[in-house]
Design a protein around this motif. Structure first.
Motif, PDB file in Angstrom:
ATOM      1  N   ALA B 325       0.659  -1.214  -0.118  1.00 10.50           N
ATOM      2  CA  ALA B 325       0.050  -0.012   0.003  1.00 10.50           C
ATOM      3  C   ALA B 325       1.132   1.387  -0.013  1.00 10.50           C
ATOM      4  O   ALA B 325       1.987   1.248   0.772  1.00 10.50           O
ATOM      5  N   GLY B 326       0.622   1.964  -0.933  1.00 11.10           N
ATOM      6  CA  GLY B 326       1.501   3.079  -1.098  1.00 11.10           C
ATOM      7  C   GLY B 326       1.231   4.543   0.137  1.00 11.10           C
ATOM      8  O   GLY B 326       0.503   4.032   0.962  1.00 11.10           O
ATOM      9  N   ARG B 327       2.209   5.169  -0.098  1.00  8.03           N
ATOM     10  CA  ARG B 327       2.083   6.365   1.258  1.00  8.03           C
ATOM     11  C   ARG B 327       0.889   7.102   1.311  1.00  8.03           C
ATOM     12  O   ARG B 327       0.424   7.159   2.239  1.00  8.03           O
ATOM     13  N   ASP B 328       0.280   7.325   0.060  1.00  6.36           N
ATOM     14  CA  ASP B 328      -1.004   7.965  -0.021  1.00  6.36           C
ATOM     15  C   ASP B 328      -2.136   7.239   0.152  1.00  6.36           C
ATOM     16  O   ASP B 328      -3.321   7.692  -0.109  1.00  6.36           O
ATOM     17  N   GLU B 329      -1.950   5.890   0.127  1.00 10.37           N
ATOM     18  CA  GLU B 329      -3.006   5.013  -0.158  1.00 10.37           C
ATOM     19  C   GLU B 329      -3.227   4.187   1.181  1.00 10.37           C
ATOM     20  O   GLU B 329      -2.338   3.801   2.051  1.00 10.37           O
ATOM     21  N   ARG B 330      -4.287   4.151   1.415  1.00  6.76           N
ATOM     22  CA  ARG B 330      -4.976   3.248   2.611  1.00  6.76           C
ATOM     23  C   ARG B 330      -4.847   1.761   2.286  1.00  6.76           C
ATOM     24  O   ARG B 330      -5.202   1.252   1.267  1.00  6.76           O
ATOM     25  N   PRO B 331      -4.188   1.130   3.163  1.00 11.11           N
ATOM     26  CA  PRO B 331      -4.185  -0.459   2.941  1.00 11.11           C
ATOM     27  C   PRO B 331      -5.443  -1.089   2.822  1.00 11.11           C
ATOM     28  O   PRO B 331      -6.530  -0.756   3.607  1.00 11.11           O
ATOM     29  N   GLY B 332      -5.537  -1.871   1.573  1.00 15.46           N
ATOM     30  CA  GLY B 332      -6.672  -2.540   1.701  1.00 15.46           C
ATOM     31  C   GLY B 332      -7.583  -1.805   0.881  1.00 15.46           C
ATOM     32  O   GLY B 332      -8.795  -2.028   0.469  1.00 15.46           O
ATOM     33  N   GLY B 333      -7.276  -0.548   0.282  1.00 13.29           N
ATOM     34  CA  GLY B 333      -7.960   0.424  -0.229  1.00 13.29           C
ATOM     35  C   GLY B 333      -8.336  -0.172  -1.894  1.00 13.29           C
ATOM     36  O   GLY B 333      -7.759  -1.140  -2.142  1.00 13.29           O
ATOM     37  N   ASP B 334      -8.902   0.568  -2.610  1.00 14.51           N
ATOM     38  CA  ASP B 334      -9.555   0.112  -3.977  1.00 14.51           C
ATOM     39  C   ASP B 334      -8.302  -0.114  -4.783  1.00 14.51           C
ATOM     40  O   ASP B 334      -8.144  -1.248  -5.623  1.00 14.51           O
ATOM     41  N   ALA B 335      -7.136   0.629  -4.524  1.00 13.57           N
ATOM     42  CA  ALA B 335      -6.037   0.605  -5.550  1.00 13.57           C
ATOM     43  C   ALA B 335      -5.306  -0.851  -5.145  1.00 13.57           C
ATOM     44  O   ALA B 335      -5.025  -1.159  -6.115  1.00 13.57           O
ATOM     45  N   TRP B 336      -5.283  -1.154  -3.809  1.00 19.90           N
ATOM     46  CA  TRP B 336      -4.721  -2.239  -3.497  1.00 19.90           C
ATOM     47  C   TRP B 336      -5.254  -3.453  -4.109  1.00 19.90           C
ATOM     48  O   TRP B 336      -4.804  -4.421  -4.636  1.00 19.90           O
ATOM     49  N   ILE B 337      -6.600  -3.414  -4.157  1.00 19.77           N
ATOM     50  CA  ILE B 337      -7.600  -4.830  -4.518  1.00 19.77           C
ATOM     51  C   ILE B 337      -7.303  -4.779  -5.922  1.00 19.77           C
ATOM     52  O   ILE B 337      -7.469  -5.675  -6.434  1.00 19.77           O
ATOM     53  N   ARG B 338      -7.355  -3.675  -6.579  1.00 19.41           N
ATOM     54  CA  ARG B 338      -7.134  -3.660  -8.163  1.00 19.41           C
ATOM     55  C   ARG B 338      -5.596  -4.153  -8.399  1.00 19.41           C
ATOM     56  O   ARG B 338      -5.472  -5.006  -9.284  1.00 19.41           O
ATOM     57  N   GLY B 339      -4.722  -3.502  -7.651  1.00 23.83           N
ATOM     58  CA  GLY B 339      -3.496  -3.876  -8.236  1.00 23.83           C
ATOM     59  C   GLY B 339      -2.698  -5.192  -7.762  1.00 23.83           C
ATOM     60  O   GLY B 339      -2.127  -5.763  -8.452  1.00 23.83           O
ATOM     61  N   SER B 340      -2.862  -5.436  -6.288  1.00 27.35           N
ATOM     62  CA  SER B 340      -2.245  -6.568  -5.672  1.00 27.35           C
ATOM     63  C   SER B 340      -3.059  -7.648  -5.550  1.00 27.35           C
ATOM     64  O   SER B 340      -2.550  -8.894  -5.646  1.00 27.35           O
ATOM     65  N   TRP B 341      -4.128  -7.554  -5.154  1.00 21.26           N
ATOM     66  CA  TRP B 341      -5.131  -8.704  -4.789  1.00 21.26           C
ATOM     67  C   TRP B 341      -5.220  -9.705  -5.959  1.00 21.26           C
ATOM     68  O   TRP B 341      -4.884 -11.077  -5.573  1.00 21.26           O
ATOM     69  N   PRO B 342      -5.294  -9.364  -7.351  1.00 27.19           N
ATOM     70  CA  PRO B 342      -5.464 -10.546  -8.349  1.00 27.19           C
ATOM     71  C   PRO B 342      -4.139 -11.431  -8.354  1.00 27.19           C
ATOM     72  O   PRO B 342      -4.131 -12.468  -8.592  1.00 27.19           O
ATOM     73  N   THR B 343      -2.868 -10.680  -8.143  1.00 28.08           N
ATOM     74  CA  THR B 343      -1.563 -11.487  -7.984  1.00 28.08           C
ATOM     75  C   THR B 343      -1.646 -12.357  -6.735  1.00 28.08           C
ATOM     76  O   THR B 343      -1.369 -13.486  -6.866  1.00 28.08           O
ATOM     77  N   ILE B 344      -2.348 -11.697  -5.572  1.00 24.02           N
ATOM     78  CA  ILE B 344      -1.962 -12.713  -4.402  1.00 24.02           C
ATOM     79  C   ILE B 344      -3.088 -13.654  -4.623  1.00 24.02           C
ATOM     80  O   ILE B 344      -2.847 -14.921  -4.450  1.00 24.02           O
ATOM     81  N   ARG B 345      -4.143 -13.638  -5.289  1.00 28.84           N
ATOM     82  CA  ARG B 345      -5.232 -14.387  -5.489  1.00 28.84           C
ATOM     83  C   ARG B 345      -4.741 -15.708  -6.286  1.00 28.84           C
ATOM     84  O   ARG B 345      -4.873 -17.154  -6.029  1.00 28.84           O
ATOM     85  N   LEU B 346      -3.911 -15.347  -7.280  1.00 32.60           N
ATOM     86  CA  LEU B 346      -3.430 -16.057  -8.266  1.00 32.60           C
ATOM     87  C   LEU B 346      -2.110 -17.017  -7.559  1.00 32.60           C
ATOM     88  O   LEU B 346      -2.062 -18.009  -7.668  1.00 32.60           O
ATOM     89  N   GLY B 347      -1.483 -16.384  -6.518  1.00 33.67           N
ATOM     90  CA  GLY B 347      -0.576 -17.091  -5.774  1.00 33.67           C
ATOM     91  C   GLY B 347      -1.215 -18.118  -4.936  1.00 33.67           C
ATOM     92  O   GLY B 347      -0.643 -19.237  -4.920  1.00 33.67           O
ATOM     93  N   VAL B 348      -2.324 -17.672  -4.114  1.00 34.67           N
ATOM     94  CA  VAL B 348      -3.089 -18.919  -3.504  1.00 34.67           C
ATOM     95  C   VAL B 348      -3.306 -20.041  -4.024  1.00 34.67           C
ATOM     96  O   VAL B 348      -3.288 -21.215  -3.903  1.00 34.67           O
ATOM     97  N   ALA B 349      -3.851 -19.565  -5.352  1.00 33.40           N
ATOM     98  CA  ALA B 349      -4.341 -20.578  -6.254  1.00 33.40           C
ATOM     99  C   ALA B 349      -3.358 -21.409  -6.741  1.00 33.40           C
ATOM    100  O   ALA B 349      -3.287 -23.008  -6.501  1.00 33.40           O
ATOM    101  N   THR B 350      -2.176 -21.154  -6.999  1.00 31.62           N
ATOM    102  CA  THR B 350      -1.030 -21.969  -7.522  1.00 31.62           C
ATOM    103  C   THR B 350      -0.368 -22.725  -6.186  1.00 31.62           C
ATOM    104  O   THR B 350      -0.306 -23.959  -6.468  1.00 31.62           O
TER     105      THR B 350
END
Lengths: 202, 791
Positions: B325-350
């Motif tokens: 989560a960036g300096r100006d961004e709330r953790p778990g915010g929309d940006a994180w959900i758009r940016g990082s969550w799909p990658t995490i989701r994919l990591g969980v799947a593998t």
């Protein structure tokens, strides 16, 4: 291989033993005065080198009508290995080395511990201990009494432990100097074994 | 706002349910879960009996140190102590003392037990032969000891029985007790009352034996202080395995937990962030245990130990959440959900694809690890995604790791120069692996055994010294009744006698030796003549022999008594060593079917299975089963290994398929997978170079490298899409996640439990290599990766 029951020691055995002890005490000064005592005999015997001999044994058993006659050879390696090979009437062998007794007969071997079988040890230790001149070992197991002189001595051994005394009343070993000629075992039940020994090595 | 509260409420409710389930869970620590089950019902029954039956109750004891006389004295004192100990049913140390009851029993039943007894034995001719032999024995050195029983046993049945029952090659005897072939150890064999699976009782029995030994040492004085006691046996192993698992699992758990807490505190510099970061881990762990408890009915200690790996994996999600989560961004915010969550989701799947290989394993223990990990990961990821953001206090900020990330980016770009070195390394690994095809895999079931090689060697030595049947070769016969099983064992014994005579077999243990079938006993009884007839026959039989018939009245009386005596039964042996010997060789299962085991002793350990199998089929006993338990077990293991190879290959393929479905560029998928496969090859080669033979857990570890390593490779793949502080922070979070993974699996790798050690060491090294190799092969930050058809 035993009946599992051993005869209890009769009172007279104990009485006899104290008698022998008393006799020994009485005889001791005389024996040492003559320069011939157990210590001297043992000293003489302990110088025995490895030796071979033939033996003829006669076993008188109350169970049997006539005595059993056996013959074969003996081999002794000081201080504590004794080999007895019977060649007639059948062949078998007995090797005592330290505490371990190995019997071999008809291709089968049995190993047992002398400590575990005092009824066998009492027979063997008398001959082996005398051959080795191991006074300490003999005195641990028997009351010793020596008769005669160096050229014709007779050592009487009476088992000390009640268990051994239940099997053997006394053993007489006789010989000349460091040679043993005869061993006679008087069993507690009246059976008797006589073994004549002749050295064969030079 | 209500939405958030709902999520937290669901989470708390789930957590409570998990705690409830875990509280009611049975935890076990024995290792049977990690041993395969036999495929056929016959073998399964047999293996169960060996595991739980009489053979499992044998404890082998060795006394080392001091001198032979001291060891002998200690052996006798210890045997005395154990005989008085209610935990032990029987003790033997080679000393003749303590077996009077058995000898009396054999003597009393000699005519029912002796195979020499038949009609011919009691004919004039037969009596004459037997008595002639006895007279010869009287002349032997054993004569004086034998003399007393001759009037009752002139045919020498007891001598014959004792000879037959004693193994032809018994242990060496020194100082009156059994010793090892080299004489350096006094040997004892004991049987506990409790089976090996009753670990508490086994533990008490061992403690009791050790106390008895300490007492013997204290009483002996002298050199006894230098002597020590060694113990082996199935029960001893169970106790040790449990103690080892308990202490290790606890240690691993504490160390791993402390490490992660310290690391996260150092990085986050926020207790609140730490507590929140651990929430997915704790929830995942509880859910995993609850799932295993529901699915398997019990949870294995090793599963808990493996749980620390979840710390390494699941803590990553919160790391990605907080750090990326960036300096100006709330953790778990929309940006994180758009940016990082799909990658995490994919990591969980593998990751799940990798653990699924465990889940489907035929070894229940490994299946537990799989279920635990899959459920744990899914729950941890869901908590990180849906609950954590709801819990975050508005002002929460963790330390910005951009600066560290920048430095890592420099390192990563340097790593890219190593691109070809990675390829060379992978090629070298292939060469190493190809050069030792024969020794690459461990094909022995023993490789899964938690007991160290040293203990197993000691066990083998004590067994060999005691000439105890090693429970490796045996013939099992099955019958509807105890007597029928004995009759079948007798039939088999006739064939085995022939093999012994031919020198193809050293000997065998059959329950029919102690307990002949009723038919055999009856045949023997029927061949005994009446008193009058016996007296009549004895006169001509003894003609010329020094023994008179008049002396043998006790014999006539004993034979008369034996004719009328009731049959010998199992009950006759109650409480003797013979009863225990029978226990191990003759037993019924729950359905009432009886099994008789005939244990075989090979000629100087060389076996001719063909001859034995031939003799077994020639015996005509229906359903007789010749078993080489070790070969069976190894065959079983080979089957599981094959299955594991298949499952793990499928796991890797599933990872590839998931990546392909998400990324839709075969080229990029290949680029992600190549460094991972290189890591797998290098790790396997390192194991080979270290002299470790690969086992099923190693294979699982190699699969997990691909499953877990793909998370890093994915981020490197996507780093190209970001730039500047974003990329740096991602890199920092990756490195942090990698450190936690290496730490948690590395701890397992230090474990002395083979299953954990194999998985842990493989994954720890592999995860590190995956990160470095992926960095080396990443397309580099700032440059958009080619073939962009991102998900």
């Amino acid at each position: 291989m035993t009946s599992g029951r051993r005869p209890a020691q009769p009172d007279f055995v104990r009485a006899a033993r104290s008698l022998v002890a008393a006799a020994l005490l009485a005889l001791a000064p005389w024996a040492s005065a003559a320069g011939w005592d157990v210590a001297t005999l043992m000293e003489l015997l302990s110088r025995n080198k490895p030796g071979r001999a033939t033996f003829n044994e006669t076993r008188h058993l109350a169970l049997l009508d006539r005595p059993l006659e056996l013959s074969g050879e003996l081999r002794f390696t000081p201080p504590n290995r004794l080999e007895k090979r019977t060649l007639a009437p059948g062949t078998d062998s007995m090797v005592v080395d330290g505490d371990v007794l190995t019997l071999e007969r008809a291709g089968r071997r049995h190993t047992l511990s002398l400590r575990e079988h005092p009824e066998i040890a009492v027979f063997i230790e008398s001959i082996r201990g005398t051959l080795a001149g191991d006074r300490a070992a003999l005195e641990r197991a028997y009351a010793l009494a020596l008769e005669g002189e160096a050229k014709r001595w007779n050592l009487v051994l009476k088992p000390l432990s009640p268990v051994a005394a239940g099997f053997v009343a006394r053993i007489e070993v006789s010989g000349r100097q460091a040679d043993i000629h005869r061993v006679e075992i008087f069993q507690a039940d009246g059976d008797r074994t006589l073994m004549m020994i002749r050295r064969t090595d030079p | 706002m209500r939405h958030r509260a709902l999520r937290v409420a669901i989470w708390l409710a789930g957590l409570a349910l998990c705690v409830l389930q875990v509280a009611n869970t049975r935890f076990v620590a024995d290792l049977s879960s990690f041993l395969p089950r036999a495929p056929t019902p016959e073998q399964r029954l047999l293996v169960d009996q060996l595991r739980e039956g009489a053979l499992s109750r044998v404890v082998l004891l060795g006394i080392e140190g001091a001198d032979a006389a001291t060891r002998g004295a200690l052996s006798r004192a210890l045997a005395d102590g154990l005989r008085r100990d209610p935990a032990f049913a029987a003790v033997a140390n080679g000393a003749a003392a303590g077996h009077e009851r058995e000898r009396e029993l054999l003597f009393a039943h000699r005519y029912a037990l002796s195979p020499a007894v038949d009609a011919r034995r009691f004919s004039v001719e037969g009596l004459r032969e037997a008595v002639t032999e006895t007279v010869a024995l009287l002349a032997s050195p054993a004569g004086p000891a034998l003399k007393a029983i001759v009037p009752r046993d002139p045919t020498g049945e007891l001598v014959g029985l004792v000879e037959r029952l004693q193994s032809t090659s018994g242990p060496r005897v020194e100082e009156g007790v059994w010793v090892s072939p080299d004489g350096a150890r006094a040997l004892l064999i004991a049987r506990t009352l409790a089976g090996a699976s009753d670990i508490d009782a086994q533990s008490r029995a061992i403690a009791s034996a050790e106390a008895a030994f300490a007492k013997a040492v204290a009483q002996s004085g002298g050199k006894a202080g230098q002597a020590r006691l060694v113990l082996t046996g199935a029960g001893v192993f169970s106790v040790r395995a449990r103690a080892m698992i308990e202490s290790e699992v606890l240690r691993i758990g504490i160390v791993a937990g402390a490490f992660v807490v310290i690391l996260l505190l150092a990085v986050y510099r926020s207790a609140a962030a730490l507590a929140l970061g651990l929430a997915p881990v704790v929830t995942g762990a509880l859910a995993g245990i609850a799932a295993v408890s529901l699915g398997h009915g019990l949870v294995h200690g090793i599963t808990l130990g493996f749980g620390t790996t979840l710390i390494g994996e699941a803590v990553d999600y919160s790391i990605f959440l907080f750090v990326q989560a960036g300096r100006d961004e709330r953790p778990g915010g929309d940006a994180w959900i758009r940016g990082s969550w799909p990658t995490i989701r994919l990591g969980v799947a593998t990751s799940i694809a990798g653990f699924a290989a465990l889940l489907l394993s035929g070894l229940p223990g490994l299946a537990q690890l799989g279920l635990y990990s899959i459920v744990g990961l899914i729950v941890a990821a869901l908590v990180a995604r849906y609950v954590l953001p709801a819990l975050l206090p508005p002002g929460l900020r963790v330390r910005d790791l951009s600066a560290a990330g920048e430095r890592l980016a420099t390192l990563a770009s340097m790593a890219r120069r190593l691109r070809w070195a990675v390829a060379v390394l992978a090629a070298a690994a292939v060469a190493v692996l190809a050069s030792r095809p024969g020794t690459l895999w461990d094909t022995e079931l023993a490789s899964l055994n938690p007991i160290g090689a040293g203990d197993r060697k000691l066990d083998a030595e004590l067994r060999a010294g005691l000439a105890a049947p090693d429970a490796r070769f045996m013939v099992a016969v099955f019958a509807p009744s105890e007597d029928a099983a004995l009759a079948a064992a007798e039939k088999l014994g006739e064939r085995m006698d022939r093999l012994v005579a031919e020198g193809k077999l050293a000997g065998y243990e059959s329950p029919a030796r102690f307990l002949p079938s009723l038919a055999t006993q009856k045949a023997r009884r029927d061949s005994l003549p009446e008193a009058a007839a016996l007296r009549e026959r004895l006169v001509p039989a003894l003609a010329g022999l020094p023994l008179r018939a008049g002396k043998l009245e006790p014999f006539v009386a004993d034979v008369q008594q034996a004719r009328e005596a009731p049959a010998l039964t199992r009950a006759s042996f109650r409480g003797t060593a013979l009863d225990l010997a029978l226990d191990g060789l003759l037993f019924a299962d729950a359905s009432g079917r009886w099994t008789a085991l005939v244990g075989l002793r090979g000629v100087s350990n060389a076996f001719d299975p063909g001859a034995i199998a031939g003799a077994v089929s020639a015996s005509g006993v229906p359903g007789a089963l010749f078993l080489d338990l070790k070969a069976e077990a190894d065959r079983l293991y080979a089957g599981y290994l094959e299955q594991a190879v298949l499952l793990c290959s499928l796991g890797v393929l599933a990872v590839a398929a998931i990546l392909l479905a998400a990324i839709r560029s075969p080229r990029r998928v290949a680029r992600i997978l190549a460094p991972l496969l290189a890591s797998v090859l290098v790790v396997a080669a390192l194991h080979a170079l270290a002299g470790t033979r690969l086992t099923i857990p190693h294979l699982v570890g190699l699969t997990l490298i691909v499953a877990i390593g793909s998370n890093y490779a994915l981020f490197f793949d996507r780093i190209g899409e970001r730039a500047g502080p974003d990329a740096a922070r991602t890199l920092a979070s990756l490195a942090l996640a990698n450190v936690t993974t290496i730490a948690s699996f590395g701890l397992l790798g230090l474990s002395s439990i083979p299953v954990l050690n194999a998985i842990g060491s493989s994954v720890a090294v592999g995860a590190f290599l995956s990160l470095v190799f992926s960095a080396a092969w990443s397309s580099g930050s700032g440059q958009p990766s080619r073939g962009d058809a991102a998900a």
